[in-house]
Design a protein around this motif. Structure first.
Motif, PDB file in Angstrom:
ATOM      1  N   PRO A  29       0.910  -1.060  -0.208  1.00 61.11           N
ATOM      2  CA  PRO A  29       0.477  -0.088   0.142  1.00 61.11           C
ATOM      3  C   PRO A  29       1.017   1.433   0.146  1.00 61.11           C
ATOM      4  CG  PRO A  29      -1.067  -1.325   1.526  1.00 61.11           C
ATOM      5  CD  PRO A  29       0.107  -2.166   0.655  1.00 61.11           C
ATOM      6  N   ASP A  30       2.883   1.226   0.474  1.00 66.30           N
ATOM      7  CA  ASP A  30       2.854   2.621   0.199  1.00 66.30           C
ATOM      8  C   ASP A  30       3.520   2.308  -0.453  1.00 66.30           C
ATOM      9  OD1 ASP A  30       4.902   0.259   1.112  1.00 66.30           O
ATOM     10  OD2 ASP A  30       5.174   0.935   2.226  1.00 66.30           O
ATOM     11  N   GLN A  31       3.298   1.211  -1.355  1.00 68.02           N
ATOM     12  CA  GLN A  31       4.242   1.662  -2.820  1.00 68.02           C
ATOM     13  C   GLN A  31       5.862   1.097  -2.180  1.00 68.02           C
ATOM     14  OE1 GLN A  31       1.982   2.420  -6.067  1.00 68.02           O
ATOM     15  NE2 GLN A  31       1.081   2.130  -4.214  1.00 68.02           N
ATOM     16  N   THR A  32       5.644   0.623  -2.268  1.00 71.14           N
ATOM     17  CA  THR A  32       7.357  -0.617  -1.795  1.00 71.14           C
ATOM     18  C   THR A  32       6.895  -1.534  -2.392  1.00 71.14           C
ATOM     19  OG1 THR A  32       6.856  -0.843   0.445  1.00 71.14           O
ATOM     20  CG2 THR A  32       7.990   0.734  -0.082  1.00 71.14           C
ATOM     21  N   LEU A  33       8.142  -2.584  -2.655  1.00 70.29           N
ATOM     22  CA  LEU A  33       8.185  -3.600  -3.525  1.00 70.29           C
ATOM     23  C   LEU A  33       8.831  -4.774  -2.242  1.00 70.29           C
ATOM     24  CD1 LEU A  33      10.070  -3.162  -6.413  1.00 70.29           C
ATOM     25  CD2 LEU A  33       7.793  -3.154  -6.373  1.00 70.29           C
ATOM     26  N   SER A  34       7.772  -6.070  -1.947  1.00 74.32           N
ATOM     27  CA  SER A  34       7.454  -6.599  -1.456  1.00 74.32           C
ATOM     28  C   SER A  34       7.820  -8.309  -1.784  1.00 74.32           C
ATOM     29  CB  SER A  34       6.658  -7.020  -0.292  1.00 74.32           C
ATOM     30  OG  SER A  34       6.774  -7.678   0.715  1.00 74.32           O
ATOM     31  N   SER A  35       8.668  -8.815  -1.617  1.00 76.14           N
ATOM     32  CA  SER A  35       8.557 -10.837  -2.319  1.00 76.14           C
ATOM     33  C   SER A  35       8.089 -11.766  -0.919  1.00 76.14           C
ATOM     34  CB  SER A  35      10.338 -10.458  -2.830  1.00 76.14           C
ATOM     35  OG  SER A  35       9.702  -9.674  -3.524  1.00 76.14           O
ATOM     36  N   ARG A  36       8.332 -12.732  -1.423  1.00 79.82           N
ATOM     37  CA  ARG A  36       7.973 -14.111  -0.957  1.00 79.82           C
ATOM     38  C   ARG A  36       8.304 -14.921  -1.879  1.00 79.82           C
ATOM     39  NH1 ARG A  36       5.209 -10.480  -2.358  1.00 79.82           N
ATOM     40  NH2 ARG A  36       4.693  -9.816  -0.385  1.00 79.82           N
ATOM     41  N   PRO A  37       8.298 -15.823  -0.814  1.00 80.20           N
ATOM     42  CA  PRO A  37       8.545 -17.541  -1.898  1.00 80.20           C
ATOM     43  C   PRO A  37       7.194 -18.072  -2.345  1.00 80.20           C
ATOM     44  CG  PRO A  37       9.758 -17.535   0.827  1.00 80.20           C
ATOM     45  CD  PRO A  37       9.514 -16.306   0.013  1.00 80.20           C
ATOM     46  N   MET A  38       6.694 -18.744  -3.711  1.00 77.21           N
ATOM     47  CA  MET A  38       6.128 -19.273  -3.884  1.00 77.21           C
ATOM     48  C   MET A  38       6.321 -20.055  -4.755  1.00 77.21           C
ATOM     49  SD  MET A  38       3.374 -17.884  -2.635  1.00 77.21           S
ATOM     50  CE  MET A  38       1.815 -17.899  -3.165  1.00 77.21           C
ATOM     51  N   THR A  39       5.563 -21.081  -4.909  1.00 74.02           N
ATOM     52  CA  THR A  39       6.030 -22.510  -5.895  1.00 74.02           C
ATOM     53  C   THR A  39       5.049 -22.330  -6.878  1.00 74.02           C
ATOM     54  OG1 THR A  39       6.527 -23.641  -4.474  1.00 74.02           O
ATOM     55  CG2 THR A  39       5.803 -25.247  -5.712  1.00 74.02           C
ATOM     56  N   ALA A  40       5.362 -22.264  -8.255  1.00 73.21           N
ATOM     57  CA  ALA A  40       4.436 -22.409  -9.045  1.00 73.21           C
ATOM     58  C   ALA A  40       3.839 -23.538  -9.922  1.00 73.21           C
ATOM     59  CB  ALA A  40       5.139 -21.926 -10.859  1.00 73.21           C
ATOM     60  N   GLN A  41       2.561 -23.861  -9.593  1.00 70.97           N
ATOM     61  CA  GLN A  41       1.510 -25.312  -9.860  1.00 70.97           C
ATOM     62  C   GLN A  41       1.336 -25.491 -10.976  1.00 70.97           C
ATOM     63  OE1 GLN A  41       1.298 -27.286  -6.404  1.00 70.97           O
ATOM     64  NE2 GLN A  41       2.141 -25.393  -6.025  1.00 70.97           N
ATOM     65  N   GLN A  42       1.137 -24.581 -12.184  1.00 74.61           N
ATOM     66  CA  GLN A  42       0.922 -24.804 -13.154  1.00 74.61           C
ATOM     67  C   GLN A  42       1.147 -23.710 -14.173  1.00 74.61           C
ATOM     68  OE1 GLN A  42      -3.703 -25.227 -14.464  1.00 74.61           O
ATOM     69  NE2 GLN A  42      -3.550 -27.657 -14.599  1.00 74.61           N
ATOM     70  N   ILE A  43       1.731 -24.140 -15.034  1.00 75.59           N
ATOM     71  CA  ILE A  43       1.204 -22.870 -16.270  1.00 75.59           C
ATOM     72  C   ILE A  43       0.175 -23.607 -17.446  1.00 75.59           C
ATOM     73  CG2 ILE A  43       2.223 -21.196 -18.073  1.00 75.59           C
ATOM     74  CD1 ILE A  43       4.380 -21.434 -16.658  1.00 75.59           C
ATOM     75  N   ASP A  44      -0.872 -23.589 -17.372  1.00 78.68           N
ATOM     76  CA  ASP A  44      -2.093 -22.979 -18.258  1.00 78.68           C
ATOM     77  C   ASP A  44      -1.865 -22.730 -19.534  1.00 78.68           C
ATOM     78  OD1 ASP A  44      -3.383 -21.033 -18.404  1.00 78.68           O
ATOM     79  OD2 ASP A  44      -4.458 -21.721 -16.662  1.00 78.68           O
ATOM     80  N   ALA A  45      -2.470 -23.847 -20.504  1.00 80.66           N
ATOM     81  CA  ALA A  45      -2.612 -23.312 -22.442  1.00 80.66           C
ATOM     82  C   ALA A  45      -3.247 -21.969 -22.416  1.00 80.66           C
ATOM     83  CB  ALA A  45      -4.130 -24.377 -23.305  1.00 80.66           C
ATOM     84  N   GLN A  46      -4.100 -21.410 -21.514  1.00 86.65           N
ATOM     85  CA  GLN A  46      -4.185 -19.928 -21.512  1.00 86.65           C
ATOM     86  C   GLN A  46      -2.642 -19.107 -20.913  1.00 86.65           C
ATOM     87  OE1 GLN A  46      -6.647 -22.201 -20.133  1.00 86.65           O
ATOM     88  NE2 GLN A  46      -7.037 -22.555 -22.394  1.00 86.65           N
ATOM     89  N   GLY A  47      -2.215 -19.552 -20.950  1.00 90.61           N
ATOM     90  CA  GLY A  47      -0.748 -18.642 -20.523  1.00 90.61           C
ATOM     91  C   GLY A  47      -0.605 -17.870 -18.615  1.00 90.61           C
ATOM     92  N   GLN A  48      -1.959 -18.836 -18.114  1.00 93.05           N
ATOM     93  CA  GLN A  48      -2.215 -18.140 -16.650  1.00 93.05           C
ATOM     94  C   GLN A  48      -1.150 -19.135 -15.984  1.00 93.05           C
ATOM     95  OE1 GLN A  48      -5.488 -16.379 -16.337  1.00 93.05           O
ATOM     96  NE2 GLN A  48      -5.318 -17.010 -18.365  1.00 93.05           N
ATOM     97  N   MET A  49      -0.606 -18.995 -14.735  1.00 87.87           N
ATOM     98  CA  MET A  49       0.157 -19.362 -13.412  1.00 87.87           C
ATOM     99  C   MET A  49      -0.702 -19.245 -12.386  1.00 87.87           C
ATOM    100  SD  MET A  49       4.162 -18.413 -12.593  1.00 87.87           S
ATOM    101  CE  MET A  49       4.805 -18.677 -14.487  1.00 87.87           C
ATOM    102  N   TRP A  50      -0.036 -20.538 -11.862  1.00 90.12           N
ATOM    103  CA  TRP A  50      -1.089 -20.715 -10.591  1.00 90.12           C
ATOM    104  C   TRP A  50      -0.654 -21.155  -9.272  1.00 90.12           C
ATOM    105  CZ3 TRP A  50      -6.443 -20.389 -10.618  1.00 90.12           C
ATOM    106  CH2 TRP A  50      -7.628 -20.188 -11.883  1.00 90.12           C
ATOM    107  N   PHE A  51      -0.496 -20.515  -8.537  1.00 94.45           N
ATOM    108  CA  PHE A  51      -0.315 -20.939  -6.995  1.00 94.45           C
ATOM    109  C   PHE A  51      -1.093 -20.610  -5.928  1.00 94.45           C
ATOM    110  CE2 PHE A  51       2.046 -17.813  -9.498  1.00 94.45           C
ATOM    111  CZ  PHE A  51       3.655 -17.847  -9.676  1.00 94.45           C
TER     112      PHE A  51
END
Length: 165
Positions: A29-51
């Protein structure tokens, strides 16, 4: 000849299939960036990545306000670096959760598919790029050393590909 959308997605999928974790970056909300580890479950045929995620995580509440995100994957041992940008949405979709469910997800959601905090992040991929070197480490080091000695940028240390999806 330029790759088709389907070929680009297959190439992206292949690049990250063996990289277990990515760092998902969102805007706070204060326009700073924040990162966290995630595991991609799928990239589907429509170009959607799911977590999988918990809808109790603070950053998930920010997605409706600031949906533009980036996730990076890296495998330094193979000189592979991937950056994916797009628009993320928090989703509650039982059918999709069932499709993606795996034992690793169960570790984070002890209630299984009925866990009240279970949610999905759907990342609609807009762009992706990767840096990949199939050259041996010795070849890469030689190219860098040559660049230092000649004052010219190293060449033949890998490929950089940008995709507009």
């Amino acid at each position: 000849m330029a790759e088709t959308h389907k070929e680009q997605l297959a190439n992206l999928r292949q690049k990250i299939e063996n990289v277990k974790f990515g760092m998902l970056t969102t805007v706070n909300p204060d326009q700073t960036l924040s990162s966290r580890p995630m595991t991609a479950q799928q990239i589907d045929a429509q170009g959607q990545m799911w977590f999988f995620t918990s809808d109790k995580n603070a950053f998930t509440k920010d997605l409706s306000r600031q949906p533009e995100v980036n996730i990076t994957f890296s495998n330094p041992d193979d000189s592979l670096y991937v950056s994916v940008s797009g628009r993320a949405t928090l989703v509650h979709n039982r059918d999709k959760a069932e499709e993606l469910w795996n034992p690793m997800a169960g570790a984070w959601f002890p209630g299984g598919l009925d866990d009240p905090d279970l949610a999905l992040i759907n990342l609609d991929i807009v762009t992706a790029e990767y840096w990949d070197s199939s050259s041996s480490k010795m070849t890469q080091l030689f190219a860098i050393a040559k660049g230092i000695l000649t004052g010219q940028r190293p060449t033949d240390v890998g490929e950089h590909v940008e995709m507009k999806l």
